[in-house]
Design an enzyme around this catalytic site. Structure first.
Site, PDB file in Angstrom:
ATOM      1  N   THR A  10     -30.500 -58.715  35.641  1.00 13.02           N
ATOM      2  CA  THR A  10     -31.098 -59.737  35.883  1.00 13.02           C
ATOM      3  C   THR A  10     -31.761 -60.436  33.987  1.00 13.02           C
ATOM      4  O   THR A  10     -31.742 -60.777  33.471  1.00 13.02           O
ATOM      5  CB  THR A  10     -31.674 -60.229  36.877  1.00 13.02           C
ATOM      6  OG1 THR A  10     -30.803 -60.379  38.605  1.00 13.02           O
ATOM      7  CG2 THR A  10     -32.434 -61.529  36.370  1.00 13.02           C
ATOM      8  N   CYS A  29       1.050 -79.419  56.083  1.00 19.71           N
ATOM      9  CA  CYS A  29       2.199 -80.604  55.214  1.00 19.71           C
ATOM     10  C   CYS A  29       3.154 -79.450  54.999  1.00 19.71           C
ATOM     11  O   CYS A  29       4.131 -80.134  56.202  1.00 19.71           O
ATOM     12  CB  CYS A  29       1.036 -79.246  54.049  1.00 19.71           C
ATOM     13  SG  CYS A  29       2.379 -79.860  52.130  1.00 19.71           S
ATOM     14  N   HIS A  49      -3.089 -83.723  53.826  1.00 20.53           N
ATOM     15  CA  HIS A  49      -4.134 -82.608  53.854  1.00 20.53           C
ATOM     16  C   HIS A  49      -5.371 -83.380  54.592  1.00 20.53           C
ATOM     17  O   HIS A  49      -6.209 -83.253  53.488  1.00 20.53           O
ATOM     18  CB  HIS A  49      -4.007 -82.115  52.325  1.00 20.53           C
ATOM     19  CG  HIS A  49      -3.081 -81.080  52.026  1.00 20.53           C
ATOM     20  ND1 HIS A  49      -3.638 -79.791  52.321  1.00 20.53           N
ATOM     21  CD2 HIS A  49      -2.275 -81.548  51.435  1.00 20.53           C
ATOM     22  CE1 HIS A  49      -2.329 -79.186  52.288  1.00 20.53           C
ATOM     23  NE2 HIS A  49      -1.257 -80.260  51.206  1.00 20.53           N
ATOM     24  N   GLU A 105      -7.677 -82.160  55.774  1.00 16.09           N
ATOM     25  CA  GLU A 105      -8.869 -80.823  55.555  1.00 16.09           C
ATOM     26  C   GLU A 105     -10.110 -81.073  53.708  1.00 16.09           C
ATOM     27  O   GLU A 105     -11.449 -81.792  53.984  1.00 16.09           O
ATOM     28  CB  GLU A 105      -8.480 -79.386  55.130  1.00 16.09           C
ATOM     29  CG  GLU A 105      -7.819 -79.282  53.835  1.00 16.09           C
ATOM     30  CD  GLU A 105      -5.932 -79.195  54.356  1.00 16.09           C
ATOM     31  OE1 GLU A 105      -5.277 -78.428  53.722  1.00 16.09           O
ATOM     32  OE2 GLU A 105      -6.044 -80.604  55.744  1.00 16.09           O
TER      33      GLU A 105
END
Length: 566
Positions: free
Chosen positions: A195, A383, A520, A522
């Site tokens: 970091t 789908c 779709h 979702e």
């Protein structure tokens, strides 16, 4: 005027910048601010539409038809603002735009260079995503820069936001940097050196982080945070621990309790009410206190990377919360399923077949659809999952031997699924394609509406009209619909423009719950409301589980048959 928060990452990728950005946006939204998020991807692809899900994860589709990074799915699940094409752009799009301008002569004969032309274009794209200087501009735009500091690909983006911050002034932008703090088991300690180095790399290109989000597998103690502060030139209160949790919906509370939203508001001179995270607390409580459990077999071809189905996984979990149930998802590689092995799916309460492309694993998906139909297991096909259910029904119920999709068998005698060559896009534009069209950007994309048949299962879920997002090339062949209907398949929704098949189902006197959808769903599920289709599907699996349990109890309770001894 819109304020900007730039989110960068260091050390390694996949630290969760998208989750952190979405969580911060959620907290700021709870303070009454209008927030949006923008994702900058440094790859040269124009969009992720042609990239392998196993490499990139799912492709998230917006209402206006953009194929975008999966992080936009996280964004929509964290905040109320819906994403658009302008909320995600790539190096490929930037260079394409600059080169188009050069060809038109917009640069008046100048030499086109990374600085200023590419960096200026990046800034223009960012402002467009934030609706900068427009009547509907947002209060805060959080801009996530993909990749890690030090990557060559990311340098133009980092330079662009450095310039943008300089021009806007110190109180109109903030930098949040994610870094990794590894736990070294052999030493028994967290290591802060990575970091320290990534913060230094960021400073070397002219950016000083205002906040460091330190990712680790555990909370980072004060001593380590003070050390990071000293060597990264970030005040101690700006070094925030972000540890692993069992649900991403705990992250807003985690960051708020460490004061992240307060730091950002102070830096940007934003005066707001305190954050109200009650809805997040309630959500976490619902996640941690299910009343029952349900098991779902997800039969797919990209199961080696769960991110390939990220929105689908979340939609199932949302539906579980709405039904007070824990949803246990088991990924089943469709290539492993054959008529001899498909009986392994009998142990699950529901079977779900998601989308996909190409012939690999398709016969396994067809086996799964047949097993669900014949054994009356709740089935949801999405789908390609709808298409394989249609193919299976055509072969084994309608008597269309060797029925298939022209995607998998161009010479099939019964192309019940075929390529549509002309259609209208989400904005009404007429599009055309053929078998040899480019793969990128040639699908039916974005939100489109369909009329739902009355007295159908789909109607009980959606009502008269359904509007959902699409991403596909192949459709149910209209020439076979009458044959399929006569054999018992219900076509319960058709598009309003071309009358293409959107939903198929089996009558409930034939099967308790069998639905296939071409779209779709979702992509529109949220943790607050779930999605009506997934909510209904999980409810059906719970009913199935309960019915089987009652039947098993009844069978067990039957008195033993006494056989007279001789």
């Amino acid at each position: 005027m819109t304020k900007f928060v730039f989110v960068t990452g260091g050390v390694v990728s996949s630290l969760g910048k998208g989750i952190a950005s979405g969580a911060l946006a959620a907290i700021l939204e709870s303070r009454g601010l209008k927030v949006t998020l923008i994702k900058l991807d440094p790859y040269i692809n124009v969009d992720p539409g042609t990239m392998s899900p196993l490499q990139h994860g799912e492709v998230f589709v917006t209402d206006d038809g953009a194929e975008t990074d999966l992080d936009l799915g996280h964004y929509e699940r964290f905040i109320e603002t819906r994403m658009r094409k302008a909320n995600n752009f790539t190096t490929g799009q930037i260079y394409q735009s600059v080169l188009d301008k050069e060809r038109r002569g917009d640069y008046l004969g100048k030499t086109v260079q990374v600085i200023p032309h590419i960096t200026n274009e990046i800034q223009d794209f960012i402002k467009r995503g934030a609706r900068y200087d427009t009547p509907d501009a947002v209060d805060v735009a959080i801009v996530e820069i993909g990749g890690t500091v030090g990557d060559i690909e990311s340098l133009p983006f980092l330079e662009a936001v450095r310039q943008m911050s300089l021009r806007m002034g110190p109180n109109n932008s903030a930098f949040v940097h994610l870094s990794y703090v590894p736990w070294i088991a052999a030493a028994g300690e967290l290591k802060t050196k990575p970091t320290q180095h990534t913060a230094k790399q960021l400073r070397e290109i002219g950016i000083q982080a205002d906040v460091l989000l330190c990712r680790a597998d555990r909370p980072i103690p004060t001593e380590e945070r003070d050390k990071i502060s000293l060597f990264s030139n970030v005040p101690a209160w700006g070094v925030i621990s972000m540890w692993d949790v069992d649900t991403i919906y705990k992250v807003p509370r985690m960051l708020h309790e460490q004061g992240l939203d307060g730091l950002i508001c102070d830096k940007l001179r934003l005066h707001t009410p305190p954050a109200n995270l009650k809805r997040w607390d309630d959500l976490v409580y619902a996640t941690e206190h299910p009343q029952t459990e349900v098991s779902i077999a997800m039969v797919g071809k990209y199961v080696d990377l769960s991110d390939s189905y990220k929105s689908l996984n979340e939609a199932l979990r949302h539906a579980g919360m709405k039904n007070h149930a824990k949803v246990v998802i088991t990924y089943v590689d469709s290539e492993t399923l054959t008529p001899d092995t498909v009986s392994s799916l009998a142990q699950f309460d529901g079977i779900l077949v998601p989308g996909g492309f190409g012939v690999r694993g398709v016969e396994g998906k067809i086996c799964a659809a047949r097993f669900a139909r014949e054994n009356k297991i709740p089935y949801l096909g999405i789908c390609l999952g709808m298409q394989v259910a249609t193919i299976e029904f055509a072969r084994h119920v309608a008597g269309l031997k060797d029925a298939n999709s022209t995607e998998f068998d161009p010479l099939t005698p019964h192309p019940v699924i075929a390529l549509i060559t002309e259609w209208k896009d989400a904005d009404g534009t007429i599009k055309t394609r053929h078998a040899k069209s480019d793969l990128g950007g040639t699908m039916r994309l974005g939100a489109q509406s369909s009329d739902v048949s009355p007295n159908s299962l789909a109607h009980s879920i959606y009502g008269d009209v359904v509007t959902e997002r699409h991403r596909h090339r192949y459709e149910a062949n209209v020439n076979y619909l009458d044959t399929l209907r006569k054999s018992g398949l219900v076509i319960s929704a058709l598009t309003q423009r071309e009358h293409l098949t959107e939903i198929v189902e089996l009558p409930q006197d034939v099967h308790p719950w069998f639905v296939g959808v071409q779209f779709h769903p979702e992509f529109k599920s949220t943790p607050w409301d779930g999605h009506p289709l997934f909510n209904a599907y999980i409810a059906a699996t719970l009913e199935q589980r309960s019915a089987l349990s009652q039947a098993k109890k009844a069978e067990t309770a039957k008195p033993l048959k006494v056989v007279a001894s001789t």
